[in-house]
Design an enzyme around this catalytic site. Structure first.
Site: not given
Lengths: 217, 330
Positions: A10, A12, A124
């Protein structure tokens, strides 16, 4: 250590498929970012890792399905948790009929309502962070979450969901958002009113609002 | 029918009054601007609009002269209709309406944010990038999908440029403050922890500004500037990275006034190389607010018949980027 297979990279973190005590597990490792100052980078990754591990467990206690955390390694910014063998909600939205869409998003709204009522914001909310699995909706990725009952933080959470719908599912975003709000209000009751007002205010911000001119708002 | 058309664009959303002329072939023939610099503090909307009114005539004749054109050569007049400061927008709109009436040519309202994107696309030749638009008034991560520029991330409070400018003033740095802040940061050694606030794909700068300003008397100016820029740019880079991972675009375009920052360019080029995306920056002379970008975007809109009668040519100070149909991208 069990065998590890890179499963997803991903923005992050890297996710590895592995096992823990014979159970299929996911190792989430927050990776170093070259674009951030090294001190800032280790601070950001460290706090998000411990934050996420705590909130995953707390959310489940509030009745929000989440992966089970098996272990946390704060130094290496790693969380080992149970594996949910399914695709994110993002993949299914396009193929839903209107009834299915309304039902799903009102359940998402209820889930977020339970979280907010319990004093947590997710930080998020997107359809990539919700996984439908065995009749439940699992919520993942709590790294940006917080303990708070602030109207502002709750409003930002809803705003993020709304914008995620608009940018990724623009064909059905209005219907999905209305159902979401339905479910959210059902759980939050009168607490939802100031939050939804704030959502509209947040939307109008950010453009040519000088700090000094905002004080009177 | 195939002859070249010239569009005159008026920009007046904030401190800059600009006039630029674009050709239908995609050339910016002239781009003149006059900037209002407050004697102290931040931008004062009424004073800025008075500045614009007083500089309009000279700026427009300057742009025509540099392009080697006369008003009679102009096919349409485009103007920034928002988002921006009401008094400033109304001044620019009044000028544009007048020109359109005198010249008896179409009037084209342009969304200022879209103009920053379109001029970047024109100047870099990148057709479909993820856009990072950072300026004194806006902080937006956007990409095109289904007829509109969608917003993937934005600021929840003040804009990046506003945060940096205000902090620079707090340190007593004269306008323009950001380059001086960057110079100070180059000498910084110690990183001072400051609020790093990312929520989903959004950022928040108000806490960072408050904290940095509070520490200004106690900490070394270079260290503090370094830390402020690292945190502020790190946040943009992170949300840009999330958006590029999510949208899977193969290029990133940095546009807006703060695009000139070398430090921010460095951070975003890091993000791009991690995701095998091409990195583009709008040229420095087209980075800040300017009339050329309005003229060019006005041409794109004119081709689609997106003109407005003078009597209903309102400005919209809160005109969101994602409300605007962009049929030229279909």
């Amino acid at each position: 250590m069990a065998e590890m297979r890179l499963f997803k990279k991903g923005a992050e973190a890297e996710l590895y498929l592995t096992d823990w005590m014979g159970l299929r597990a996911i190792l989430k490792r927050r990776i170093k970012k070259g674009y951030r100052n090294p001190d800032l980078d280790s601070y950001v990754r460290g706090t998000r890792t411990s934050n996420e591990a705590k909130l995953l467990s707390e959310a489940r206690r509030l009745g929000v399905p989440t992966p089970v955390v098996y272990s946390v390694d704060k130094r290496n910014c790693e969380i080992l948790m149970s594996y949910i063998d399914a695709q994110p909600l993002k993949r299914f939205v396009g193929g839903m009929d209107p009834e299915g869409l309304a039902l799903t998003f009102s359940r998402v709204g209820e889930m977020v309502g339970r979280l907010h009522k319990g004093g947590i914001v997710h930080g998020d909310l997107t359809t990539s962070n919700i996984i439908p699995y065995s009749g439940l909706l699992y919520l993942i990725d709590f790294g940006l979450g917080e303990h708070t009952s602030d109207v502002e933080s709750r409003g930002v959470d809803i705003h993020l969901m709304r914008r995620a719908l608009e940018s990724s599912h623009h064909e059905v975003s209005s219907a999905a958002y209305l159902s979401f709000i339905d479910g959210y209000t059902r759980v939050m009751g009168s607490l939802s009113e100031p939050v939804l007002k704030r959502v509209d205010a947040i939307r109008r911000r950010g453009r040519y609002v000088d700090v000094s001119h905002r004080k009177g708002e | 029918m195939n002859s070249v058309q010239y569009i005159l664009g008026i920009e007046s959303t904030a401190h800059t009054f600009g006039c630029g002329i674009a050709s239908s072939e995609g050339r910016i023939l002239s781009n003149i601007k006059s900037e209002y610099v407050p004697t102290s503090g931040g931008i004062h909307p009424r004073e800025a609009s008075q500045h614009h009114a007083s500089k309009a005539a000279a700026t427009i004749s300057g742009a025509l002269e540099e392009a080697g054109l006369r008003l009679s050569d102009i096919a349409a007049v485009a103007f920034s209709a928002g988002p921006g400061l009401g008094p400033c927008l109304r001044t620019g709109a009044t000028v544009a309406r007048t020109l359109s009436l005198v010249r008896k040519c179409p009037l084209v309202p342009v969304n200022h944010c879209i103009a920053h994107i379109e001029i970047g696309r024109l100047a870099t030749g990148e057709d479909d990038p993820l856009v990072v638009y950072v300026s004194g008034g806006n902080t937006i991560i956007s990409a095109y999908a289904g007829g509109k520029y969608r917003v993937f991330g934005e600021t929840l409070d003040i804009a990046l440029g506003n945060c940096l400018d205000t902090f620079a003033r707090h340190l007593g740095l004269s306008h323009p403050g950001v380059p001086k802040l960057e110079q100070l940061a180059d000498e910084g050694r110690r990183f001072i922890p400051l609020p790093y606030v990312v929520k989903g794909q959004d950022v928040s700068y108000s806490g960072l500004l408050t904290m940095a300003s509070r520490l200004a008397g106690e900490c070394d100016r270079s260290d503090l500037s370094l830390s402020l820029l690292e945190v502020a740019y790190g946040m943009v880079a992170e949300v840009a990275e999330r958006a590029i991972a999510h949208t899977e675009k193969s290029a990133l375009l940095l546009t807006g006034g703060v695009a000139r920052s070398k430090r921010l360019q460095r951070a975003l080029s890091f993000v791009c190389s991690d995701h095998s995306a091409r990195f583009h920056v709008v040229p420095p002379d087209l980075a800040g607010d300017n009339g050329g970008m309005i003229a060019w975007t006005g041409y794109l809109a004119l081709k689609e018949g997106l003109t407005v009668p003078v009597e209903s040519s309102y400005v919209n100070p809160n005109w969101r980027l994602d409300e605007v149909e962009v049929p030229w991208r279909r």
